[in-house]
Design a protein around this motif. Structure first.
Motif, mmCIF file in Angstrom:
data_model
loop_
_atom_site.group_PDB
_atom_site.id
_atom_site.type_symbol
_atom_site.label_atom_id
_atom_site.label_comp_id
_atom_site.label_asym_id
_atom_site.label_seq_id
_atom_site.Cartn_x
_atom_site.Cartn_y
_atom_site.Cartn_z
ATOM 1 N N SER A 34 -5.889 11.260 -11.072
ATOM 2 C CA SER A 34 -5.673 10.418 -12.258
ATOM 3 C C SER A 34 -4.425 9.535 -12.158
ATOM 4 N N ILE A 35 -3.748 9.558 -11.014
ATOM 5 C CA ILE A 35 -2.519 8.784 -10.837
ATOM 6 C C ILE A 35 -2.735 7.778 -9.713
ATOM 7 N N VAL A 36 -2.309 6.538 -9.952
ATOM 8 C CA VAL A 36 -2.445 5.520 -8.902
ATOM 9 C C VAL A 36 -1.630 5.950 -7.691
ATOM 10 N N ARG A 37 -2.208 5.783 -6.502
ATOM 11 C CA ARG A 37 -1.572 6.242 -5.268
ATOM 12 C C ARG A 37 -0.466 5.271 -4.833
ATOM 13 N N TYR A 38 0.659 5.833 -4.463
ATOM 14 C CA TYR A 38 1.791 5.085 -3.919
ATOM 15 C C TYR A 38 1.490 4.759 -2.462
ATOM 16 N N GLU A 39 1.673 3.501 -2.064
ATOM 17 C CA GLU A 39 1.403 3.082 -0.688
ATOM 18 C C GLU A 39 2.675 2.766 0.090
ATOM 19 N N GLY A 40 3.749 2.428 -0.620
ATOM 20 C CA GLY A 40 4.994 2.110 0.067
ATOM 21 C C GLY A 40 5.906 1.279 -0.822
ATOM 22 N N ALA A 41 7.067 0.952 -0.278
ATOM 23 C CA ALA A 41 8.029 0.122 -1.008
ATOM 24 C C ALA A 41 8.807 -0.723 -0.017
ATOM 25 N N VAL A 42 9.148 -1.918 -0.450
ATOM 26 C CA VAL A 42 9.945 -2.831 0.370
ATOM 27 C C VAL A 42 11.045 -3.395 -0.518
ATOM 28 N N ARG A 43 12.275 -3.257 -0.058
ATOM 29 C CA ARG A 43 13.401 -3.815 -0.815
ATOM 30 C C ARG A 43 13.920 -5.036 -0.065
ATOM 31 N N THR A 44 14.037 -6.130 -0.787
ATOM 32 C CA THR A 44 14.626 -7.340 -0.232
ATOM 33 C C THR A 44 15.943 -7.582 -0.962
ATOM 34 N N GLU A 45 16.584 -8.682 -0.668
ATOM 35 C CA GLU A 45 17.860 -8.981 -1.315
ATOM 36 C C GLU A 45 17.721 -9.080 -2.833
ATOM 37 N N PHE A 47 14.520 -8.352 -4.689
ATOM 38 C CA PHE A 47 13.432 -7.596 -5.314
ATOM 39 C C PHE A 47 13.253 -6.215 -4.708
ATOM 40 N N LEU A 48 12.774 -5.307 -5.542
ATOM 41 C CA LEU A 48 12.217 -4.046 -5.072
ATOM 42 C C LEU A 48 10.716 -4.186 -5.311
ATOM 43 N N ASN A 49 9.935 -4.117 -4.242
ATOM 44 C CA ASN A 49 8.485 -4.246 -4.318
ATOM 45 C C ASN A 49 7.869 -2.870 -4.110
ATOM 46 N N ILE A 50 7.210 -2.346 -5.119
ATOM 47 C CA ILE A 50 6.549 -1.050 -5.023
ATOM 48 C C ILE A 50 5.055 -1.312 -4.843
ATOM 49 N N ILE A 51 4.506 -0.834 -3.735
ATOM 50 C CA ILE A 51 3.112 -1.093 -3.392
ATOM 51 C C ILE A 51 2.278 0.102 -3.830
ATOM 52 N N LEU A 52 1.287 -0.185 -4.674
ATOM 53 C CA LEU A 52 0.455 0.866 -5.264
ATOM 54 C C LEU A 52 -1.021 0.582 -5.014
ATOM 55 N N GLU A 53 -1.805 1.625 -5.087
ATOM 56 C CA GLU A 53 -3.257 1.477 -5.030
ATOM 57 C C GLU A 53 -3.686 0.562 -6.180
ATOM 58 N N CYS A 54 -4.589 -0.343 -5.911
ATOM 59 C CA CYS A 54 -5.094 -1.227 -6.955
ATOM 60 C C CYS A 54 -6.342 -0.600 -7.555
ATOM 61 N N VAL A 55 -6.304 -0.340 -8.822
ATOM 62 C CA VAL A 55 -7.446 0.251 -9.518
ATOM 63 C C VAL A 55 -8.114 -0.844 -10.326
#
Length: 71
Positions: A34-45, A47-55
């Protein structure tokens, strides 16, 4: 397909950025159907980009999803 949660880091205190890192650590550990799956994260100068499963949702078009997660 993935969804990207983009968080602007400008103007955030170091404490706020640490809290966001805590969110990423929590997402890494969570595993439940029932929780969207975490795929990864990328931090730039800037932004913090959190990559999640797209439902997919019948209420949102693919363009709406892109807008939702890239603002």
């Amino acid at each position: 397909m993935v969804a990207v949660k983009r968080i602007l880091l400008e103007g955030k205190t170091e404490h706020e950025i640490e809290e966001l890192s805590g969110e990423v650590k929590l997402l890494r550990r969570l595993s439940h159907p029932s929780i969207v799956r975490y795929e990864g994260a990328v931090r730039t100068e800037h932004f913090l980009n959190i990559i999640l499963e797209c439902v997919p949702s019948p209420l949102l078009s693919p363009c709406a999803l892109l807008t939702l997660y890239t603002c």
